[in-house]
Design a protein around this motif. Structure first.
Motif, PDB file in Angstrom:
ATOM      1  N   THR A 112       2.476   5.923  -9.924  1.00 41.44           N
ATOM      2  CA  THR A 112       2.777   6.596 -11.187  1.00 41.44           C
ATOM      3  C   THR A 112       2.926   5.565 -12.316  1.00 41.44           C
ATOM      4  OG1 THR A 112       5.133   6.691 -10.609  1.00 41.44           O
ATOM      5  CG2 THR A 112       3.817   8.628 -10.134  1.00 41.44           C
ATOM      6  N   ARG A 113       3.596   4.469 -12.046  1.00 37.97           N
ATOM      7  CA  ARG A 113       3.712   3.412 -13.060  1.00 37.97           C
ATOM      8  C   ARG A 113       2.352   2.789 -13.354  1.00 37.97           C
ATOM      9  NH1 ARG A 113       9.229  -0.068 -12.302  1.00 37.97           N
ATOM     10  NH2 ARG A 113      10.587   1.699 -11.919  1.00 37.97           N
ATOM     11  N   TYR A 114       1.515   2.685 -12.320  1.00 39.02           N
ATOM     12  CA  TYR A 114       0.197   2.098 -12.526  1.00 39.02           C
ATOM     13  C   TYR A 114      -0.662   2.991 -13.416  1.00 39.02           C
ATOM     14  CZ  TYR A 114      -4.113  -0.400 -11.674  1.00 39.02           C
ATOM     15  OH  TYR A 114      -5.264  -1.117 -11.848  1.00 39.02           O
ATOM     16  N   ILE A 115      -0.595   4.292 -13.206  1.00 32.50           N
ATOM     17  CA  ILE A 115      -1.342   5.216 -14.051  1.00 32.50           C
ATOM     18  C   ILE A 115      -0.869   5.082 -15.503  1.00 32.50           C
ATOM     19  CG2 ILE A 115      -1.759   7.664 -14.551  1.00 32.50           C
ATOM     20  CD1 ILE A 115      -3.294   6.663 -12.104  1.00 32.50           C
ATOM     21  N   LEU A 124       1.406  11.330  -5.865  1.00 32.85           N
ATOM     22  CA  LEU A 124       1.384   9.882  -6.048  1.00 32.85           C
ATOM     23  C   LEU A 124       2.628   9.223  -5.480  1.00 32.85           C
ATOM     24  CD1 LEU A 124      -0.089   9.485  -9.643  1.00 32.85           C
ATOM     25  CD2 LEU A 124      -1.236   9.155  -7.459  1.00 32.85           C
ATOM     26  N   LYS A 125       3.758   9.902  -5.555  1.00 34.64           N
ATOM     27  CA  LYS A 125       4.989   9.334  -5.003  1.00 34.64           C
ATOM     28  C   LYS A 125       4.891   9.180  -3.492  1.00 34.64           C
ATOM     29  CE  LYS A 125       8.165  10.642  -8.618  1.00 34.64           C
ATOM     30  NZ  LYS A 125       9.344  11.377  -9.010  1.00 34.64           N
ATOM     31  N   ALA A 126       4.153  10.075  -2.850  1.00 33.05           N
ATOM     32  CA  ALA A 126       4.011  10.018  -1.394  1.00 33.05           C
ATOM     33  C   ALA A 126       3.163   8.832  -0.944  1.00 33.05           C
ATOM     34  CB  ALA A 126       3.409  11.320  -0.879  1.00 33.05           C
ATOM     35  N   VAL A 127       2.421   8.236  -1.876  1.00 34.44           N
ATOM     36  CA  VAL A 127       1.592   7.071  -1.540  1.00 34.44           C
ATOM     37  C   VAL A 127       2.002   5.854  -2.360  1.00 34.44           C
ATOM     38  CG1 VAL A 127      -0.376   8.409  -0.709  1.00 34.44           C
ATOM     39  CG2 VAL A 127      -0.229   7.789  -3.144  1.00 34.44           C
ATOM     40  N   SER A 128       3.222   5.874  -2.860  1.00 29.81           N
ATOM     41  CA  SER A 128       3.754   4.752  -3.632  1.00 29.81           C
ATOM     42  C   SER A 128       4.874   4.088  -2.850  1.00 29.81           C
ATOM     43  CB  SER A 128       4.287   5.244  -4.979  1.00 29.81           C
ATOM     44  OG  SER A 128       3.243   5.709  -5.794  1.00 29.81           O
ATOM     45  N   PRO A 129       4.644   2.884  -2.337  1.00 34.63           N
ATOM     46  CA  PRO A 129       5.665   2.208  -1.543  1.00 34.63           C
ATOM     47  C   PRO A 129       7.034   2.111  -2.221  1.00 34.63           C
ATOM     48  CG  PRO A 129       3.575   1.082  -1.296  1.00 34.63           C
ATOM     49  CD  PRO A 129       3.384   2.124  -2.364  1.00 34.63           C
ATOM     50  N   THR A 130       7.082   2.031  -3.551  1.00 31.87           N
ATOM     51  CA  THR A 130       8.376   1.946  -4.228  1.00 31.87           C
ATOM     52  C   THR A 130       9.225   3.182  -3.966  1.00 31.87           C
ATOM     53  OG1 THR A 130       7.405   2.837  -6.255  1.00 31.87           O
ATOM     54  CG2 THR A 130       7.641   0.435  -6.114  1.00 31.87           C
ATOM     55  N   HIS A 131       8.586   4.321  -3.764  1.00 35.32           N
ATOM     56  CA  HIS A 131       9.310   5.567  -3.517  1.00 35.32           C
ATOM     57  C   HIS A 131       9.647   5.760  -2.036  1.00 35.32           C
ATOM     58  CE1 HIS A 131       8.919   7.000  -7.618  1.00 35.32           C
ATOM     59  NE2 HIS A 131       7.704   6.476  -7.594  1.00 35.32           N
ATOM     60  N   LEU A 132       9.185   4.838  -1.205  1.00 33.55           N
ATOM     61  CA  LEU A 132       9.377   4.943   0.245  1.00 33.55           C
ATOM     62  C   LEU A 132      10.158   3.757   0.804  1.00 33.55           C
ATOM     63  CD1 LEU A 132       5.666   5.929   0.987  1.00 33.55           C
ATOM     64  CD2 LEU A 132       7.595   7.499   0.736  1.00 33.55           C
ATOM     65  N   ALA A 133      10.783   2.993  -0.064  1.00 30.36           N
ATOM     66  CA  ALA A 133      11.437   1.737   0.326  1.00 30.36           C
ATOM     67  C   ALA A 133      12.523   1.921   1.382  1.00 30.36           C
ATOM     68  CB  ALA A 133      12.009   1.036  -0.905  1.00 30.36           C
ATOM     69  N   GLU A 134      13.190   3.049   1.389  1.00 35.28           N
ATOM     70  CA  GLU A 134      14.252   3.304   2.383  1.00 35.28           C
ATOM     71  C   GLU A 134      13.736   3.162   3.811  1.00 35.28           C
ATOM     72  OE1 GLU A 134      17.546   4.101   2.464  1.00 35.28           O
ATOM     73  OE2 GLU A 134      17.769   3.831   0.309  1.00 35.28           O
ATOM     74  N   ALA A 135      12.478   3.476   4.040  1.00 35.55           N
ATOM     75  CA  ALA A 135      11.920   3.466   5.397  1.00 35.55           C
ATOM     76  C   ALA A 135      11.607   2.071   5.927  1.00 35.55           C
ATOM     77  CB  ALA A 135      10.653   4.320   5.440  1.00 35.55           C
ATOM     78  N   VAL A 136      11.496   1.099   5.061  1.00 44.45           N
ATOM     79  CA  VAL A 136      11.081  -0.254   5.457  1.00 44.45           C
ATOM     80  C   VAL A 136      12.096  -0.871   6.425  1.00 44.45           C
ATOM     81  CG1 VAL A 136      10.676  -2.602   4.620  1.00 44.45           C
ATOM     82  CG2 VAL A 136       9.776  -0.640   3.347  1.00 44.45           C
TER      83      VAL A 136
END
Length: 179
Positions: A59-62, A93-105
């Motif tokens: 989303t930020r990239y767009i 887009l959030k579902a494919v944006s690592p920044t939105h998935l950081a908790e899982a790392v």
């Protein structure tokens, strides 16, 4: 089940053929994005992940593209065709944006980004580092200078390889050498 590009790793891990303590996923540019996405969507497969000059928040990239070249951009046409006209607010887009998935790392993460990158701005790695820190994850951000996206200067390629070597030595385990 993971995306196609990760199926081999996933299949090998499921069969018990991957030792997570000795696997790091590394990539630059689109490959760096893939490394971050793999660390978020298949977190149990990797001990560490390294991303160089990658996009981490779609989303930020767009928004970045809109501010720079949106009117005549081939990226704009491609994203619009793929995701529809209001791509910047597209929830997918959030579902494919690592920044939105950081908790899982679960992996240790090294982000390397050049401050002068015009294709993928440094703010992408900064956002990923912030997201990982907020989630209590282990992350390092190394900023290069005087380069662009493709690491064409030999001294910057050498620096990336040195940073990678240091990171891998600190985060992967290897069996002791036999006498």
């Amino acid at each position: 089940e993971p995306a196609t590009g990760l199926k081999l790793n996933w299949t090998l891990a499921k069969a018990g053929l991957i030792d997570k303590d000795r696997v790091c996923i590394v990539g630059t540019g689109d490959g760096g994005y893939s490394a971050l996405l793999a660390a978020t969507t298949s977190p149990d497969l990797y001990r560490c992940a390294v991303s160089v000059n990658a996009i981490a928040d779609m989303t930020r990239y767009i928004t970045h593209l809109k501010l720079r070249t949106w009117t005549y951009s081939t990226f704009r046409r491609w994203y619009t065709k793929l995701l529809g006209p209001d791509v910047a607010s597209n929830k997918a887009l959030k579902a494919v944006s690592p920044t939105h998935l950081a908790e899982a790392v679960q992996a240790d993460v090294l982000l390397i980004h050049d401050a002068s990158d015009t294709l993928s701005p440094l703010s992408q790695s900064e956002a990923m580092a912030s997201a990982l820190k907020r989630a209590g994850k282990r992350v390092q951000l190394k900023v290069l200078t005087g380069e662009d996206h493709y690491l064409e200067e030999p001294q910057n390629r050498i620096r990336v390889l040195q940073e990678l070597e240091t990171f891998l030595a600190a985060h992967l385990t290897f069996p002791a050498a036999s006498p």
